[in-house]
Structure formats: C-alpha cells, structure tokens
Design an enzyme around this catalytic site. Sequence first.
Site, PDB file in Angstrom:
ATOM      1  N   GLN A  36      22.392  18.268   0.788  1.00 59.90           N
ATOM      2  CA  GLN A  36      21.337  17.259   0.897  1.00 59.90           C
ATOM      3  C   GLN A  36      20.720  16.968  -0.467  1.00 59.90           C
ATOM      4  O   GLN A  36      20.738  17.810  -1.366  1.00 59.90           O
ATOM      5  CB  GLN A  36      20.271  17.692   1.893  1.00 59.90           C
ATOM      6  CG  GLN A  36      19.565  18.983   1.529  1.00 59.90           C
ATOM      7  CD  GLN A  36      18.572  19.433   2.585  1.00 59.90           C
ATOM      8  OE1 GLN A  36      18.164  18.663   3.439  1.00 59.90           O
ATOM      9  NE2 GLN A  36      18.197  20.696   2.533  1.00 59.90           N
ATOM     10  N   HIS A  63      22.547  22.313   2.724  1.00 56.40           N
ATOM     11  CA  HIS A  63      21.774  22.383   3.960  1.00 56.40           C
ATOM     12  C   HIS A  63      22.379  23.461   4.840  1.00 56.40           C
ATOM     13  O   HIS A  63      21.678  24.315   5.342  1.00 56.40           O
ATOM     14  CB  HIS A  63      21.760  21.021   4.663  1.00 56.40           C
ATOM     15  CG  HIS A  63      20.837  20.974   5.841  1.00 56.40           C
ATOM     16  ND1 HIS A  63      20.569  19.834   6.554  1.00 56.40           N
ATOM     17  CD2 HIS A  63      20.117  21.949   6.441  1.00 56.40           C
ATOM     18  CE1 HIS A  63      19.723  20.103   7.532  1.00 56.40           C
ATOM     19  NE2 HIS A  63      19.437  21.377   7.487  1.00 56.40           N
ATOM     20  N   HIS A 125      17.338  30.978   9.666  1.00 55.87           N
ATOM     21  CA  HIS A 125      17.518  29.916  10.654  1.00 55.87           C
ATOM     22  C   HIS A 125      18.968  29.422  10.656  1.00 55.87           C
ATOM     23  O   HIS A 125      19.575  29.247  11.716  1.00 55.87           O
ATOM     24  CB  HIS A 125      16.564  28.749  10.356  1.00 55.87           C
ATOM     25  CG  HIS A 125      16.904  27.490  11.079  1.00 55.87           C
ATOM     26  ND1 HIS A 125      16.505  27.246  12.383  1.00 55.87           N
ATOM     27  CD2 HIS A 125      17.638  26.410  10.704  1.00 55.87           C
ATOM     28  CE1 HIS A 125      16.973  26.071  12.764  1.00 55.87           C
ATOM     29  NE2 HIS A 125      17.665  25.538  11.771  1.00 55.87           N
ATOM     30  N   GLU A 126      19.510  29.185   9.458  1.00 56.80           N
ATOM     31  CA  GLU A 126      20.887  28.686   9.358  1.00 56.80           C
ATOM     32  C   GLU A 126      21.869  29.712   9.917  1.00 56.80           C
ATOM     33  O   GLU A 126      22.844  29.358  10.576  1.00 56.80           O
ATOM     34  CB  GLU A 126      21.224  28.342   7.904  1.00 56.80           C
ATOM     35  CG  GLU A 126      20.530  27.075   7.403  1.00 56.80           C
ATOM     36  CD  GLU A 126      20.960  25.817   8.160  1.00 56.80           C
ATOM     37  OE1 GLU A 126      22.171  25.654   8.422  1.00 56.80           O
ATOM     38  OE2 GLU A 126      20.093  24.993   8.492  1.00 56.80           O
ATOM     39  N   LYS A 129      21.291  29.927  13.896  1.00 53.66           N
ATOM     40  CA  LYS A 129      21.724  28.751  14.651  1.00 53.66           C
ATOM     41  C   LYS A 129      23.220  28.476  14.481  1.00 53.66           C
ATOM     42  O   LYS A 129      23.894  28.146  15.449  1.00 53.66           O
ATOM     43  CB  LYS A 129      20.911  27.524  14.209  1.00 53.66           C
ATOM     44  CG  LYS A 129      21.247  26.274  15.019  1.00 53.66           C
ATOM     45  CD  LYS A 129      20.276  25.142  14.765  1.00 53.66           C
ATOM     46  CE  LYS A 129      20.683  23.898  15.551  1.00 53.66           C
ATOM     47  NZ  LYS A 129      19.915  22.716  15.169  1.00 53.66           N
ATOM     48  N   HIS A 130      23.718  28.593  13.257  1.00 53.07           N
ATOM     49  CA  HIS A 130      25.107  28.191  12.989  1.00 53.07           C
ATOM     50  C   HIS A 130      26.017  29.368  12.621  1.00 53.07           C
ATOM     51  O   HIS A 130      27.115  29.488  13.153  1.00 53.07           O
ATOM     52  CB  HIS A 130      25.144  27.161  11.846  1.00 53.07           C
ATOM     53  CG  HIS A 130      24.350  25.924  12.123  1.00 53.07           C
ATOM     54  ND1 HIS A 130      24.794  24.931  12.967  1.00 53.07           N
ATOM     55  CD2 HIS A 130      23.140  25.514  11.664  1.00 53.07           C
ATOM     56  CE1 HIS A 130      23.895  23.961  13.019  1.00 53.07           C
ATOM     57  NE2 HIS A 130      22.881  24.290  12.241  1.00 53.07           N
TER      58      HIS A 130
END
Length: 239
Positions: A36, A63, A125-126, A129-130
């Site tokens: 990003q 990102h 978080h990354e 979540k992923h």
Amino acid sequence: MKMANSSIIPIKFLILVGLANICVSQDFDFFYFVQQWPGSSCDTKQGCCFPQTGKPASNFTVHGLWPNFNNGSFPSNCKSVENSFDESKMSDIVPRAETSWAAFSCPSKKKTNSTNSDNMKLWKHEWDKHGTCSHSVLHQHAYFDFTLNLKDHIDLLQILLNNGIKPDGKNYSVEKIRQVIKEATGFEAGIRCNTDASGNSQLNEIVLCVDKSAASRSFIECPILPDANCPDNVEFPIF
Ligand SMILES: *[C@@H]1O[C@H](CO)[C@@H](O)[C@H](O)[C@H]1NC(C)=O
Ligand SMILES: *[C@@H]1O[C@H](CO)[C@@H](O)[C@H](O)[C@H]1NC(C)=O
Ligand SMILES: *[C@@H]1O[C@H](CO)[C@@H](O)[C@H](O)[C@H]1NC(C)=O
Ligand SMILES: *[C@@H]1O[C@H](CO)[C@@H](O)[C@H](O)[C@H]1NC(C)=O
C-alpha cells in the site's frame, strides 16, 4: 481369514482419502501479496498516525500476504493452539518490518506509549486473520520473513519512478501503471484505489500473486484479480 483382512484395507484407505480431501478443501490456492501507498491512507478523512520513530520513508509498505481461493473467496482466522501469535518470534523481524510493514491507522485507545505496539498489533492481526490459514506452508517466522523478502525483491516505487509515475499528487493512468508493472515483473497486478478527504480517487494498493508453495520469489499470474475500483486516472499522492 485372509479375505476378511484384505477387505479391511480398502476401507481404511477410503477413510484416509476422505480425511485428506477435507484438509485440502480447507487449504488455499495462492497468495495475494498486497502493498500500500502510505500517502493514500494519510490524506483520507480518518488520516493516519506515525510511529514514534517518525515518518516512514516515502515508499510502498506491505499490507499483507493473504491466502486466497481461485474462486475469489478467502479463508480467514484459522487459529489453533499450534499457530497462536508469538511475539517472541518477531525479534529479528521487527527492524525490517518497522520500515517495510508499518501500521498507519491511528490508535483508537490512549495506549500508544510503546513504539512498536501499533505495529505489533498490525502484525498480530495479519497473522491471526491471514497467516494462520497458510500455517501448513509458512510458520509464523517464515511467514513474515518470506513476505519482507518479496517486498525487497519487487521495488514497486522504483518501477513506477523509472516510468515517470511519481508521488507528486498528479493524476496517472491506471492502465499505464498496470502496464509498467507487467513489463518490469512479468505479471499483471491488481490495482486498488480509495478516495482522499475531498473525494478524489487515488492509488492505494498494488496486488501481486504468489504461488502457494511459497518458494522464493514465486510470483505467478493471478488466478483471479482482486476487485478493482479505480477510474481511468488516479492521483498518486505526495508522501
Ligand atoms: C471457494 O472455494 C473454497 C475452496 O474450495 C470453498 O471452500 C468455498 O466455499 C468457495 N466459495 C465460494 C463462494 O464458492
Ligand atoms: C510508557 O509506559 C511505561 C510502562 O509501560 C511507563 O513507565 C512510562 O512512563 C511510559 N512513558 C510515557 C512517555 O508515557
Ligand atoms: C523502497 O523499498 C524497496 C523495497 O523494499 C527498497 O529496495 C528501496 O530502497 C526503498 N526505497 C526508498 C526510497 O526507501
Ligand atoms: C485528477 O482527476 C480528477 C478527476 O478527473 C480531478 O477532479 C482532479 O482535480 C485531478 N487532480 C489533479 C491533481 O489534476
């Protein structure tokens, strides 16, 4: 007796095949590697916040690296006991990630004391979540290391600068952006836009695809491009 035994084997075999299929269908097909432009977060209505280390370099930042399915949907939050985020595994990652994978969203809570806390929150978080959904291929340390290596391997800003596309607040053709990235990398990129506080469309994210094996530098043609929401021309904001 012999016949009875041999008839058991295929049943066991069928059960194993059945289990294998369940695992495969919960897996993923490829990665989106998403970078990003920080200037496009900072000029939005929400604005952005910098870490205590100061304003990051004028460069793209990571990102995330997102497992995805060929049909466009993606697995998320594949948390389990084996893959819960471990901050201690980040120590040698932090210096590189602070430069290349920084958090720009402003903290909603007061607790902004530690330099890393917002970055660490983003990385957690990354991962949650992923990253947890590609845990079969990349464990936590490898996931961050691999992603940062991808960033270093494809210098998007340099590719754009080489072709006269500069973060100077002017409008550029999205087709041209896509074309110069294709020429430099060999692959079609997904270009994603957002709008600044006055409603102008701008270049926000550039997405490339990566083979699910995560072999080094394994960029691939995207099986499906991410949703594009750009008009023909978009601003490339100053940062
Ligand atoms: C997409 O594919 C995955 C994996 O095969 C599947 O689990 C999911 O339900 C599919 N989603 C849609 C919207 O078809
Ligand atoms: C930061 O937090 C620590 C404790 O976590 C505290 O001792 C220190 O005074 C805080 N510093 C600032 C500038 O708020
Ligand atoms: C931008 O990032 C790339 C890839 O990580 C790096 O090689 C390059 O030196 C950076 N450029 C600047 C101006 O920081
Ligand atoms: C970019 O294009 C938009 C839409 O045509 C326009 O409103 C905006 O003023 C342009 N920005 C610049 C810097 O020329």
